[in-house]
Design a protein around this motif. Structure first.
Motif, PDB file in Angstrom:
ATOM      1  N   UNK A 150       0.814  -1.205   0.000  1.00  0.00           N
ATOM      2  CA  UNK A 150       0.000   0.000   0.000  1.00  0.00           C
ATOM      3  C   UNK A 150       0.852   1.261   0.000  1.00  0.00           C
ATOM      4  N   UNK A 151       2.179   1.081   0.045  1.00  0.00           N
ATOM      5  CA  UNK A 151       3.082   2.221  -0.005  1.00  0.00           C
ATOM      6  C   UNK A 151       3.125   2.805  -1.420  1.00  0.00           C
ATOM      7  N   UNK A 152       3.768   3.950  -1.565  1.00  0.00           N
ATOM      8  CA  UNK A 152       3.787   4.650  -2.848  1.00  0.00           C
ATOM      9  C   UNK A 152       4.782   4.026  -3.816  1.00  0.00           C
ATOM     10  N   UNK A 153       4.403   3.956  -5.079  1.00  0.00           N
ATOM     11  CA  UNK A 153       5.332   3.551  -6.125  1.00  0.00           C
ATOM     12  C   UNK A 153       6.351   4.673  -6.340  1.00  0.00           C
ATOM     13  N   UNK A 154       7.483   4.326  -6.927  1.00  0.00           N
ATOM     14  CA  UNK A 154       8.526   5.325  -7.160  1.00  0.00           C
ATOM     15  C   UNK A 154       9.060   5.199  -8.588  1.00  0.00           C
TER      16      UNK A 154
ATOM     17  N   UNK B 108      13.188   2.725 -11.412  1.00  0.00           N
ATOM     18  CA  UNK B 108      11.816   3.138 -11.157  1.00  0.00           C
ATOM     19  C   UNK B 108      10.951   1.899 -10.980  1.00  0.00           C
ATOM     20  N   UNK B 109      10.046   1.928  -9.990  1.00  0.00           N
ATOM     21  CA  UNK B 109       9.213   0.751  -9.775  1.00  0.00           C
ATOM     22  C   UNK B 109       7.773   1.130  -9.484  1.00  0.00           C
TER      23      UNK B 109
ATOM     24  N   UNK C  84       8.570   6.879 -15.413  1.00  0.00           N
ATOM     25  CA  UNK C  84       8.481   5.521 -15.938  1.00  0.00           C
ATOM     26  C   UNK C  84       8.917   4.516 -14.876  1.00  0.00           C
ATOM     27  N   UNK C  85       8.461   3.284 -15.027  1.00  0.00           N
ATOM     28  CA  UNK C  85       8.835   2.202 -14.109  1.00  0.00           C
ATOM     29  C   UNK C  85       9.372   1.025 -14.914  1.00  0.00           C
ATOM     30  N   UNK C  86      10.635   0.689 -14.672  1.00  0.00           N
ATOM     31  CA  UNK C  86      11.220  -0.473 -15.342  1.00  0.00           C
ATOM     32  C   UNK C  86      10.901  -1.778 -14.645  1.00  0.00           C
TER      33      UNK C  86
ATOM     34  N   UNK D  98       8.699  -6.688 -15.780  1.00  0.00           N
ATOM     35  CA  UNK D  98       9.153  -5.456 -16.412  1.00  0.00           C
ATOM     36  C   UNK D  98      10.445  -5.664 -17.173  1.00  0.00           C
ATOM     37  N   UNK D  99      10.788  -4.691 -18.019  1.00  0.00           N
ATOM     38  CA  UNK D  99      11.938  -4.875 -18.903  1.00  0.00           C
ATOM     39  C   UNK D  99      13.284  -4.797 -18.173  1.00  0.00           C
TER      40      UNK D  99
END
Length: 202
Positions: free
Chosen positions: A20-24, A196-197, A29-31, A129-130
Motif C-alpha cells: 500500500x506504499x507509494x510507487x517510485x 523506477x518501480x 516511468x517504471x522499469x 518489467x523490462x
C-alpha cells in the motif's frame, strides 16, 4: 478454535501493508513492477531412494502433466500450478488457486514419501518489467545460465534465503520465509530505485 489457529489467519498476507506504499517511478516511468504472491498451496514431496520412481509416477498423474526431469527445472500444469524439482527425489507443488495438500497427501503411503504443506510459512513477490533481468543480476551472485526461462534456483539476497522461479526474461517469482518478507520487500524496492518501480496490490 482461537483466531490464531484459523486457516484464514494462517494464510494472512505478510506484505499487505507494504504494497500500500507509494510507487517510485523514475522520470515518470517504471522499469520494474512488484506484486505480492499469496499461495493457496506450497506442498513439498520428498521420496525415499527406493520409492522415487513410484512417487514420480503418482505425482505425474496428480499434476496431470510431465514432471521436471532434473534439479533446477520446473513445469506448468494445465491449471497453472507449478512443479519444481528442488533436489534429487524432492519436489515442490505451488498453486495460487488450488488447495493441493489433501489430494497429494492421500496419494502416498508413509513408506513412499513425506508430504508437507508450507504455504503458510512463505511469502512471495512477483517481479516483472523490462529491467527484471538487470535486477536479478544486481541482486544475485549466480551464473547467468541459472537465470534461463524455465529454471529456478535457491540463493541468498542480502541475509535472506530465497527461491527464485524464472518465467521469462521479464518475469520471475521470488519466495522467502514469512518472517523475512518485509526485509525482502525492502531489498527489492531499494534495488529497483534506479529503474523506477510500480507497486501492484492484490
Amino acid at each position: 478454535m482461537s483466531d490464531l489457529m484459523t486457516r484464514e489467519n494462517a494464510f494472512r498476507s505478510a506484505l499487505e501493508k507494504s504494497f500500500q506504499e507509494s510507487s517510485k517511478p523514475r522520470d515518470g516511468k517504471a522499469g520494474i513492477e512488484l506484486s505480492e504472491i499469496v499461495l493457496t498451496s506450497l506442498v513439498q514431496i520428498g521420496s525415499w531412494p527406493d520409492s522415487h520412481s513410484t512417487v514420480r509416477e503418482k505425482l505425474a498423474k496428480l499434476f496431470d502433466a510431465a514432471l521436471p526431469e532434473k534439479v533446477g527445472d520446473f513445469t506448468v500444469g494445465p491449471r497453472g500450478d507449478l512443479c519444481l524439482c528442488v533436489s534429487p527425489g524432492k519436489y515442490l507443488l505451488l498453486s495460487e488457486q488450488n488447495d493441493l495438500f489433501s489430494s497429494v497427501r492421500s496419494a502416498f503411503e508413509d513408506e513412499e514419501a513425506t508430504v508437507l504443506e508450507m504455504a503458510h510459512s512463505r511469502s512471495g513477490i512477483r517481479i516483472s518489467g523490462h529491467k527484471t533481468e538487470s535486477l536479478l543480476l544486481k541482486s544475485y551472485a549466480v551464473d547467468q545460465d541459472r537465470l534461463l526461462q524455465g529454471q529456478h534456483f535457491q540463493a541468498p539476497v542480502s541475509h535472506i534465503s530465497t527461491l527464485v522461479i524464472k518465467h521469462s526474461e521479464e518475469a520471475c517469482d521470488v519466495y522467502c520465509t514469512r518472517s523475512f518478507a518485509r526485509s525482502m520487500f525492502e531489498w527489492f524496492t531499494d534495488a529497483s530505485l534506479e529503474y523506477g518501480y510500480q507497486l501492484k496490490s492484490r
